[in-house]
Design an enzyme around this catalytic site. Structure first.
Site: not given
Length: 150
Positions: A27, A83, A96
């Site tokens: 990330n 989400q 994801h």
């Protein structure tokens, strides 16, 4: 070869695992050390639109990745989060799973991690000034890649 992640092109240097149907990447703005993402290779916006084999692979990869990042970053637990849709907080239009290794006391309240995830990709905070360097991300991906080599 680049990987598609919604509107983003992802360099192979930050991807540490690829299967026939999924990939895992580090990330650029982790909420906790070891915060990584697992995505289907096919750019699908909503979870409901994945094929059954993609769902199976996505979660098998998520399980493997969770085990590795928990160990590598000396976690004692893992938060998995997805989400699915804009009202759920999804900002990248590509399914994801966030995988976040956890430790006791990493947040004042355990559920504060969800507030941090909510803020994670807000436009005002999602600019290169807040991102890690490509070099740092590639080094982390390389360290994680070792765990998946046969």
């Amino acid at each position: 070869m680049s990987f598609r992640f919604g509107q983003h092109l992802i360099k192979p240097s930050v991807v540490f695992l690829k299967t026939e149907l999924s990939f895992a990447l580090v990330n650029r703005k982790p909420v906790v050390p070891g915060h990584v993402l697992v995505c289907p290779l096919r750019p699908v916006e909503r979870f409901r639109d994945l094929h059954p084999d993609e769902v199976a692979d996505l979660f098998q990869v998520t399980q493997r990745v969770g085990t590795v990042v928990e160990k590598h970053f000396q976690g004692t637990s893992i938060t998995f989060s997805m989400q699915d849709g804009p009202e759920a907080g999804q900002t990248v239009k590509h399914v994801h799973v966030h995988v976040l290794p956890r430790k006791a006391g990493d947040f004042p309240r355990n559920d504060n991690i969800y507030d941090e995830l909510q803020k994670h990709d807000r436009e005002e905070e999602d600019s290169p000034a807040f991102w890690r360097s490509e070099k740092e991300m590639a080094a982390e991906a390389e360290a994680l890649r070792v765990y998946f080599q046969a």
